[in-house]
Design a protein around this motif. Structure first.
Motif, PDB file in Angstrom:
ATOM      1  N   LYS A 168      41.892  32.267  45.813  1.00  0.00           N
ATOM      2  CA  LYS A 168      41.592  33.345  46.755  1.00  0.00           C
ATOM      3  C   LYS A 168      41.122  34.595  46.000  1.00  0.00           C
ATOM      4  N   PRO A 169      40.071  35.243  46.464  1.00  0.00           N
ATOM      5  CA  PRO A 169      39.567  36.449  45.789  1.00  0.00           C
ATOM      6  C   PRO A 169      40.648  37.518  45.699  1.00  0.00           C
ATOM      7  N   LYS A 170      40.717  38.176  44.566  1.00  0.00           N
ATOM      8  CA  LYS A 170      41.740  39.199  44.354  1.00  0.00           C
ATOM      9  C   LYS A 170      41.131  40.435  43.708  1.00  0.00           C
ATOM     10  N   LYS A 171      41.794  41.566  43.973  1.00  0.00           N
ATOM     11  CA  LYS A 171      41.386  42.846  43.406  1.00  0.00           C
ATOM     12  C   LYS A 171      42.350  43.194  42.277  1.00  0.00           C
ATOM     13  N   LEU A 198      37.096  36.979  35.931  1.00  0.00           N
ATOM     14  CA  LEU A 198      37.507  37.161  37.322  1.00  0.00           C
ATOM     15  C   LEU A 198      36.356  36.837  38.277  1.00  0.00           C
ATOM     16  N   GLY A 199      35.175  37.290  37.923  1.00  0.00           N
ATOM     17  CA  GLY A 199      34.016  37.081  38.782  1.00  0.00           C
ATOM     18  C   GLY A 199      33.695  35.620  39.000  1.00  0.00           C
ATOM     19  N   TYR A 201      35.654  33.359  39.573  1.00  0.00           N
ATOM     20  CA  TYR A 201      36.500  32.863  40.655  1.00  0.00           C
ATOM     21  C   TYR A 201      36.424  33.744  41.906  1.00  0.00           C
ATOM     22  N   GLY A 202      35.430  34.616  41.960  1.00  0.00           N
ATOM     23  CA  GLY A 202      35.246  35.426  43.159  1.00  0.00           C
ATOM     24  C   GLY A 202      36.147  36.643  43.241  1.00  0.00           C
ATOM     25  N   SER A 203      36.791  37.010  42.132  1.00  0.00           N
ATOM     26  CA  SER A 203      37.660  38.184  42.109  1.00  0.00           C
ATOM     27  C   SER A 203      36.986  39.310  41.334  1.00  0.00           C
ATOM     28  N   GLU A 204      37.595  40.493  41.363  1.00  0.00           N
ATOM     29  CA  GLU A 204      36.912  41.641  40.755  1.00  0.00           C
ATOM     30  C   GLU A 204      37.894  42.648  40.172  1.00  0.00           C
ATOM     31  N   ASP A 231      46.140  43.397  43.833  1.00  0.00           N
ATOM     32  CA  ASP A 231      46.632  42.014  43.834  1.00  0.00           C
ATOM     33  C   ASP A 231      47.124  41.562  42.467  1.00  0.00           C
ATOM     34  N   LEU A 304      45.434  33.040  40.398  1.00  0.00           N
ATOM     35  CA  LEU A 304      44.542  33.349  41.518  1.00  0.00           C
ATOM     36  C   LEU A 304      44.759  32.404  42.699  1.00  0.00           C
TER      37      LEU A 304
END
Length: 338
Positions: A168-171, A198-199, A201-204, A231, A304
């Motif tokens: 799941k995307p996380k900040k 992070l990117g 896996y869709g996180s930032e 997160d 994640l």
């Protein structure tokens, strides 16, 4: 199942797939189960060395390989996994139906493969997976199988064996420490690395803070990030045991639960993991700046996917925890972390 000469088989229904192999050129199915044999097929059968074919006469308590494979696949496949639409020679392939972490219940997998005449083969547990990747398969060994092994598997295995946990995307808040970076003597090299990992896996990284090696200021920024309800918090720099490297102490004193300071992974021995009311705090050693793969690559996707890692989880990485730093990196499809 009855064996008859191909010359006498016109009009009969083939009870199994027939494969042709031409070394170095071709391997594939030439006749499919259920094919009605025609006169013009006889020569082809003979050319591939099939002078007889088998006609199945169903008996109670027996299953065709394809029907048995369907039952095994239904037994083992869980969420996030798709099955091949076509079954060939008693084999069903499994594919990831979403990006995530591949989960394998290794004990149940061993139980199935210990029964005999049925097999399930998979990639390693905890492998990061992209949607569409092949992750496993099941196959039945005999063409016609007694139903007993299938019934035994269904009795012993009550929960799914293979599934994919969604990432799941996380900040993330990135706290970079070090007097040399804070005072501008050197340029920070952590941010692009952490952003890229992070990117993938869709996180930032929503914010980076660069701090001197001062414990109180690091604690203050960790607390601020927790108040902002990020997160995840990643701390980089100052992770060694040198007296002026205070990041581990700051993480410990910020109020979180320490899982481990140290990991049996190279590169990545000085890794730290803690949780603060469920929020993961990662202390990432300097090797992440220059090594292609480190402990971070093993831990990050699991975090994640909302898995709460234990000390035992980290300790298990000792087996396979040596990265060979290959010229061509094939991670995660290599021995690292397996």
């Amino acid at each position: 199942m009855k064996m008859i000469k191909v010359e006498d088989a016109v009009g009969c229904i083939l009870s199994h797939d027939v494969t042709q192999i031409i070394p170095g050129e071709f391997k594939g199915r030439v006749f499919k189960k259920g094919h009605i044999i025609k006169a013009e097929d006889i020569q082809k059968f003979l050319e591939i060395g099939k002078e007889h074919i088998y006609v199945w006469e169903p008996k109670e308590g027996e299953l065709h390989e394809n029907d048995a494979a369907i039952r095994i696949s239904n037994l083992v496949v869980g969420e996030g996994v798709a099955k091949s639409e076509e079954i060939k020679e008693g084999k069903v392939d499994f594919f990831a139906d979403r990006d995530g972490i591949l989960r394998i219940d290794k004990e149940k997998l061993f139980t199935i493969n210990s029964i005999g005449e049925i097999i399930v083969s998979t990639l390693h547990n905890n492998t990061p997976i992209k949607k569409g990747e092949k992750i496993g398969a099941t196959r039945v060994i005999p063409l016609i199988i007694d139903e007993k092994p299938i019934l035994k598997a269904e009795e012993l295995v009550k929960d799914k064996v293979i599934w994919v946990d969604e990432i799941k995307p996380k900040k993330c808040l990135l706290i970079t420490t070090g007097n040399e970076v804070y005072k501008g003597r050197i340029k920070d090299a952590f941010l692009p690395v952490i952003k890229a990992k992070l990117g993938y896996y869709g996180s930032e990284v929503i914010r980076q803070v660069i701090l001197p090696d001062e414990k109180e200021r690091i604690i203050e920024e960790i607390q601020k990030g927790l108040e902002e309800k990020v997160d995840m918090i990643i701390c980089t720099g100052g992770m060694s045991v040198d007296p002026d490297d205070v990041t581990p102490t700051a993480i410990k004193e910020s109020g979180g639960e320490l899982v481990t300071y140290g990991s049996p992974v190279l590169p990545g021995a000085m890794f730290l993991l803690a949780y603060h009311n469920g929020t993961p705090i990662l202390g990432v050693p300097s090797c992440a700046m220059y090594s292609k793969r480190t402990v971070l690559d093993l831990v990050l996707p699991r975090v994640l996917a909302d898995e709460r890692l234990s000390f035992e989880d980290i300790a298990h990485y000792g087996h396979g925890g040596l990265c060979l730093d290959c010229d061509v990196c094939t991670f995660p499809h290599c021995s690292f972390g397996k």
